[in-house]
Design a protein around this motif. Structure first.
Motif, PDB file in Angstrom:
ATOM      1  N   PRO A 150       6.856   1.226   0.247  1.00 15.89           N
ATOM      2  CA  PRO A 150       6.773   2.568  -0.324  1.00 15.89           C
ATOM      3  C   PRO A 150       6.069   3.597   0.554  1.00 15.89           C
ATOM      4  O   PRO A 150       6.218   4.798   0.321  1.00 15.89           O
ATOM      5  CB  PRO A 150       5.969   2.335  -1.608  1.00 15.89           C
ATOM      6  CG  PRO A 150       5.112   1.148  -1.304  1.00 15.89           C
ATOM      7  CD  PRO A 150       5.953   0.268  -0.429  1.00 15.89           C
ATOM      8  N   ASP A 151       5.315   3.163   1.552  1.00 13.04           N
ATOM      9  CA  ASP A 151       4.484   4.087   2.330  1.00 13.04           C
ATOM     10  C   ASP A 151       5.259   4.617   3.540  1.00 13.04           C
ATOM     11  O   ASP A 151       5.562   3.880   4.476  1.00 13.04           O
ATOM     12  CB  ASP A 151       3.211   3.374   2.787  1.00 13.04           C
ATOM     13  CG  ASP A 151       2.164   4.339   3.319  1.00 13.04           C
ATOM     14  OD1 ASP A 151       2.493   5.534   3.501  1.00 13.04           O
ATOM     15  OD2 ASP A 151       1.022   3.903   3.541  1.00 13.04           O
ATOM     16  N   TYR A 152       5.570   5.903   3.515  1.00 14.79           N
ATOM     17  CA  TYR A 152       6.357   6.524   4.577  1.00 14.79           C
ATOM     18  C   TYR A 152       5.635   6.488   5.922  1.00 14.79           C
ATOM     19  O   TYR A 152       6.251   6.347   6.983  1.00 14.79           O
ATOM     20  CB  TYR A 152       6.675   7.970   4.185  1.00 14.79           C
ATOM     21  CG  TYR A 152       7.369   8.771   5.259  1.00 14.79           C
ATOM     22  CD1 TYR A 152       8.698   8.523   5.583  1.00 14.79           C
ATOM     23  CD2 TYR A 152       6.696   9.797   5.937  1.00 14.79           C
ATOM     24  CE1 TYR A 152       9.336   9.262   6.572  1.00 14.79           C
ATOM     25  CE2 TYR A 152       7.336  10.536   6.920  1.00 14.79           C
ATOM     26  CZ  TYR A 152       8.653  10.261   7.235  1.00 14.79           C
ATOM     27  OH  TYR A 152       9.290  11.001   8.205  1.00 14.79           O
ATOM     28  N   GLY A 153       4.325   6.568   5.915  1.00 21.45           N
ATOM     29  CA  GLY A 153       3.565   6.639   7.162  1.00 21.45           C
ATOM     30  C   GLY A 153       3.167   5.295   7.731  1.00 21.45           C
ATOM     31  O   GLY A 153       2.451   5.242   8.735  1.00 21.45           O
ATOM     32  N   THR A 154       3.629   4.208   7.159  1.00 19.88           N
ATOM     33  CA  THR A 154       3.184   2.891   7.589  1.00 19.88           C
ATOM     34  C   THR A 154       3.680   2.546   8.993  1.00 19.88           C
ATOM     35  O   THR A 154       4.713   3.058   9.451  1.00 19.88           O
ATOM     36  CB  THR A 154       3.669   1.809   6.599  1.00 19.88           C
ATOM     37  OG1 THR A 154       3.103   0.534   6.948  1.00 19.88           O
ATOM     38  CG2 THR A 154       5.176   1.696   6.616  1.00 19.88           C
ATOM     39  N   PRO A 166     -10.074   3.256   2.926  1.00 20.25           N
ATOM     40  CA  PRO A 166      -9.448   4.020   4.026  1.00 20.25           C
ATOM     41  C   PRO A 166      -9.266   3.168   5.277  1.00 20.25           C
ATOM     42  O   PRO A 166     -10.162   2.420   5.677  1.00 20.25           O
ATOM     43  CB  PRO A 166     -10.442   5.162   4.270  1.00 20.25           C
ATOM     44  CG  PRO A 166     -11.183   5.300   2.975  1.00 20.25           C
ATOM     45  CD  PRO A 166     -11.285   3.913   2.410  1.00 20.25           C
ATOM     46  N   GLY A 167      -8.084   3.262   5.855  1.00 20.00           N
ATOM     47  CA  GLY A 167      -7.809   2.583   7.121  1.00 20.00           C
ATOM     48  C   GLY A 167      -7.475   1.113   7.022  1.00 20.00           C
ATOM     49  O   GLY A 167      -7.145   0.490   8.039  1.00 20.00           O
ATOM     50  N   VAL A 168      -7.534   0.523   5.838  1.00 17.48           N
ATOM     51  CA  VAL A 168      -7.258  -0.910   5.686  1.00 17.48           C
ATOM     52  C   VAL A 168      -5.757  -1.123   5.472  1.00 17.48           C
ATOM     53  O   VAL A 168      -5.176  -0.581   4.537  1.00 17.48           O
ATOM     54  CB  VAL A 168      -8.049  -1.504   4.506  1.00 17.48           C
ATOM     55  CG1 VAL A 168      -7.668  -2.971   4.291  1.00 17.48           C
ATOM     56  CG2 VAL A 168      -9.546  -1.383   4.764  1.00 17.48           C
ATOM     57  N   THR A 169      -5.119  -1.894   6.353  1.00 11.83           N
ATOM     58  CA  THR A 169      -3.686  -2.149   6.230  1.00 11.83           C
ATOM     59  C   THR A 169      -3.378  -3.583   5.806  1.00 11.83           C
ATOM     60  O   THR A 169      -2.241  -3.888   5.440  1.00 11.83           O
ATOM     61  CB  THR A 169      -2.970  -1.880   7.568  1.00 11.83           C
ATOM     62  OG1 THR A 169      -3.542  -2.719   8.585  1.00 11.83           O
ATOM     63  CG2 THR A 169      -3.125  -0.418   7.969  1.00 11.83           C
ATOM     64  N   THR A 170      -4.384  -4.473   5.868  1.00 15.02           N
ATOM     65  CA  THR A 170      -4.175  -5.862   5.461  1.00 15.02           C
ATOM     66  C   THR A 170      -4.322  -5.974   3.947  1.00 15.02           C
ATOM     67  O   THR A 170      -5.352  -5.566   3.389  1.00 15.02           O
ATOM     68  CB  THR A 170      -5.193  -6.796   6.136  1.00 15.02           C
ATOM     69  OG1 THR A 170      -5.073  -6.654   7.562  1.00 15.02           O
ATOM     70  CG2 THR A 170      -4.956  -8.236   5.736  1.00 15.02           C
ATOM     71  N   PRO A 171      -3.312  -6.495   3.246  1.00 15.96           N
ATOM     72  CA  PRO A 171      -3.399  -6.565   1.780  1.00 15.96           C
ATOM     73  C   PRO A 171      -4.480  -7.529   1.321  1.00 15.96           C
ATOM     74  O   PRO A 171      -4.837  -8.470   2.033  1.00 15.96           O
ATOM     75  CB  PRO A 171      -2.009  -7.058   1.365  1.00 15.96           C
ATOM     76  CG  PRO A 171      -1.464  -7.735   2.580  1.00 15.96           C
ATOM     77  CD  PRO A 171      -2.035  -7.002   3.753  1.00 15.96           C
ATOM     78  N   ARG A 204       0.817  -1.202   0.000  1.00 18.12           N
ATOM     79  CA  ARG A 204       0.000   0.000   0.000  1.00 18.12           C
ATOM     80  C   ARG A 204       0.853   1.255   0.000  1.00 18.12           C
ATOM     81  O   ARG A 204       1.825   1.374   0.737  1.00 18.12           O
ATOM     82  CB  ARG A 204      -0.929   0.020   1.217  1.00 18.12           C
ATOM     83  CG  ARG A 204      -1.762   1.299   1.256  1.00 18.12           C
ATOM     84  CD  ARG A 204      -3.066   1.153   1.936  1.00 18.12           C
ATOM     85  NE  ARG A 204      -3.841   2.382   1.831  1.00 18.12           N
ATOM     86  CZ  ARG A 204      -5.027   2.560   2.372  1.00 18.12           C
ATOM     87  NH1 ARG A 204      -5.603   1.580   3.040  1.00 18.12           N
ATOM     88  NH2 ARG A 204      -5.667   3.703   2.232  1.00 18.12           N
ATOM     89  N   LYS A 205       0.445   2.212  -0.839  1.00 14.98           N
ATOM     90  CA  LYS A 205       1.017   3.550  -0.822  1.00 14.98           C
ATOM     91  C   LYS A 205      -0.110   4.528  -1.119  1.00 14.98           C
ATOM     92  O   LYS A 205      -0.704   4.486  -2.195  1.00 14.98           O
ATOM     93  CB  LYS A 205       2.132   3.699  -1.852  1.00 14.98           C
ATOM     94  CG  LYS A 205       2.775   5.087  -1.852  1.00 14.98           C
ATOM     95  CD  LYS A 205       3.937   5.165  -2.820  1.00 14.98           C
ATOM     96  CE  LYS A 205       4.584   6.541  -2.780  1.00 14.98           C
ATOM     97  NZ  LYS A 205       3.707   7.598  -3.314  1.00 14.98           N
TER      98      LYS A 205
END
Length: 699
Positions: free
Chosen positions: A386-390, A108-113, A82-83
């Motif tokens: 790729p996601d800086y805020g992860t 929005p808010g989903v972190t599970t691929p 995710r990015k």
């Protein structure tokens, strides 16, 4: 065994090379002229001879190709990363050579691929780039750049259809799926976008194919209006360009083999001037990432450097005083810090310790955490992110028996979640195999690690065939990795071993320094010691031992063929750097000047000349018994030019080495065929040769 027919005979046209009072006659220098009317016919004749000499292996090659294919899940899909508002992934389809790059809108808010069990397209996906469509009827395709703009509107990508690493850069509108008129020929690897996606930074090369200029291109304008942002005049230095993980800065790095210098440019003010982090100092290497301000810290640069720290240390630097470095991780002579990834709330450091890779998580106000893994021999490395805020860190884990495994690490707790393990079809059972760590003793007393894998039922009485692999240059480490194709060897009773020789980086910076310049011969004697060790330990016998290496590892193969031919039944040399002295004497060739700090400068330094002259494989061919040799080359190779292996084979034959085969890919470069099915056939060709000369049993 090889069924030898009459080999081609290269004509001999003496050419005298004179340096430092040394006159050397080169009978095959003419092969360096690709336009010579005899060059291509000679290579073609060698290919025909090799095909004829190995015709009895055609059935085995087909069997091996089928084994690789049957074990591979041909329709497959990578774990999405995710990015921002998108999940990004690639997938493959049965029967197609290349990957298809895709994206999918994220909730929005989903972190599970999303689940990717059967490899079929995900509902709602958008195809960003289909390499199969790009390749069309072309026999070769390689991507140099694949870079989506921060606003997700545009894709910068570049293509090479010959294998010579000369890329044409294009920009695709992801809203329409159409390429814009923007096109830049003859670019190198590396791009970076401005924050608003209106400016694209890219690299071009000089006549020696050294990346030396950073350009800024305004989207929608002709390439002849592009602006030079930075140019590096020193021929020892290569230039790279990219974005910080935060996407706040364009980072321009100029690096030689021993020295580096970094400039940064505000990605939100992309038409400005790059700002120097710290001026270059001979012998000081450093790299930079950016971390935005957090709840308890100011905005800062993270600087990984070796100033007074052989194995590198991590420091911080203020944004307005970037040359002022304050230690964050002190130097540890037992731990080589290799790289750093900055995230909004964490820092992840890649390191090497005790000959193995590792990851360390730094969290503000908490003790540092080293991630731990169960196997004795393994490789762990970052995977995208790729996601800086992860708050999750994606990593790859593998070993000689464990297929590549994708994990997400919770940066707050260190908990690992397995997202996917590379499928190995046909009932692969990891418990049927064992991996080991052996140690050889080099002539100077140095202990050299060897990683070994074999089936548990493989005898340890010296009767098993063995493939011993080596590289040993540029501080590149040959860490344990899983290979589907290797199973075809292991299931036929082979032992597979990797000699972690000096010149690589497995045991820290000193391991590299002890295998370069005037200590290069340690690389070769380490490998020979490893060969003796696998025999002494009962893993194999000299009569069943095959060595393999490629590129700089091909130099290693050429050196051991001269120094200890009796230690090996056969040698496979992939794109081998065997005419090293001739190439390093020619500053007009790609890589030469930049590599004087790796090998020495024989053009200006008589001591370096004499030392390289004493081990360069081509210059040291003599009338002696040689093991069987399979030499693989690429006509369009810009790293090791095709004529090096061609000249070597011709000289070996003239010296009486009859069991020598040369196979040149006429439409590929340094990395061989680009399509996966073509690569599998190439693997089957070399594997069949290895099985045949080692006298392996059927699977």
């Amino acid at each position: 065994m090889l069924r030898m027919t009459t080999p081609p005979v290269a004509k001999r046209i003496p050419f005298t090379r004179s340096f430092h009072g040394d006159d050397v006659v080169d009978d095959y220098a003419w092969l360096a002229d690709r336009e010579n009317p005899d060059t291509i016919p000679y290579l073609t004749a060698e290919n025909a001879y090799t095909e004829q000499a190995t015709a009895h292996l055609a059935g085995l090659r087909e069997t091996l190709f089928d084994e690789i294919k049957r074990r591979t899940q041909e329709t497959d899909l990578s774990v999405p990363s995710r990015k921002g508002d998108w999940w990004h992934y690639s997938r493959t389809e049965e029967g197609k050579q290349y990957a298809i790059h895709c994206r999918l809108r994220a909730e929005p808010g989903v972190t599970t691929p999303p689940e990717t069990k059967d490899g079929t397209p995900l509902p709602g996906e958008e195809v960003v780039l289909d390499e199969n469509a790009l390749a069309g009827d072309e026999a070769f395709l390689s991507l140099g750049a694949f870079d989506i703009s921060p606003d997700d509107r545009l894709l910068a990508y570049s293509t090479d259809f010959a294998g010579d690493e000369r890329f044409t850069l294009r920009i695709r509108d992801l809203g329409t799926g159409k390429d814009l008129a923007d096109e830049v020929p003859n670019t190198s690897y590396g791009t970076a976008w401005s924050a608003d996606g209106t400016e694209l930074f890219y690299l071009t090369v000089d006549d020696a194919w050294r990346p030396h200029r950073v350009w800024r291109h305004t989207v929608g304008t002709p390439a002849d209006q592009d602006t030079i942002v930075f140019e590096e005049p020193d021929e020892r230095f290569w230039v790279g360009v990219g974005l910080s993980r935060s996407e706040a800065y364009v980072i321009i790095q100029a690096s030689s083999k021993t020295t580096s210098e970094v400039r940064v440019l505000d990605a939100a003010a992309a038409t400005g001037e790059p700002r120097l982090i710290a001026p270059r100092r001979d012998g000081v290497e450093y790299s930079v990432d950016h971390q935005a301000a957090g709840p308890n810290r100011p905005e800062r640069f993270l600087v990984l450097h070796n100033d007074g720290a052989e194995n590198f240390t991590l420091a911080t630097a203020p944004i307005d005083a970037p040359a002022e470095w304050t230690p964050l991780i002190p130097h540890d002579p037992a731990v080589r810090l290799a790289d750093v990834d900055a995230f909004a709330g964490h820092v992840v450091v890649h390191l090497r310790k005790d000959g193995l890779t590792g990851l360390r998580v730094l969290t503000e106000g908490e003790p540092d955490r080293d991630l731990t893994f169960p196997e004795a021999v393994y490789t762990v490395e970052p995977a995208g992110n790729p996601d800086y805020g992860t708050t999750l860190f994606r990593l790859h884990y593998t070993s000689l028996v464990t297929p590549d495994s994708v994990y997400d690490c919770d940066l707050a707790t260190g908990e690992l979640t397995l997202r996917k393990q590379q499928p190995v079809l046909g009932g692969y059972e990891p418990d049927a195999y064992e991996q080991f760590r052996e140690w050889a003793t080099a002539p100077d007393g140095t202990k050299v690690p060897i990683s070994i894998v074999a089936r548990k039922d493989t005898p340890r009485d010296g009767s098993a065939p063995c493939l011993l692999y080596g590289y040993g240059a540029y501080e590149i480490s040959i860490d344990p990795w899983f290979s589907v194709a290797r199973l075809s060897l292991l299931d036929r009773g082979f032992v597979f071993a990797v000699a972690h020789v000096r010149g690589g980086g497995e045991l820290g910076r000193h391991w590299y320094d002890d295998g370069k310049l005037l200590r290069k011969k340690n690389t070769f004697t380490d490998f020979i010691a490893a060969a003796h060790r696998v025999v002494e330990a009962g893993w194999t016998s000299t009569e069943r031992l095959v060595a393999r290496g490629g590129s700089a590892g091909g130099l290693l193969m050429g050196a051991i063929a001269n120094m200890a031919p009796e230690a090996f039944r056969a040698i496979v040399a992939d794109v081998p750097f065997v005419d090293a002295l001739t190439s390093i004497l020619d500053p007009s060739l790609p890589l030469t000047v930049t590599e004087w700090e790796e090998w020495g400068d024989p053009l200006h330094d008589p001591e370096a000349y004499a030392y390289i002259r004493s081990y360069a494989p081509y210059d040291n061919v003599e009338a002696r018994p040689y093991p069987a040799l399979l030499v693989l080359a690429g006509l369009n190779d810009t790293r090791v030019l095709y004529h090096e292996p061609a000249k070597w084979v011709a000289k070996l034959r003239a010296a009486g080495a009859n069991d020598v085969l040369l196979r040149t890919e006429m439409g590929a470069g340094h990395s061989g065929p680009s399509g996966r099915y073509d690569a599998w056939r190439e693997a089957a060709f070399a594997t069949a040769f290895i099985i045949d000369v080692a006298g392996a049993a059927p699977a």
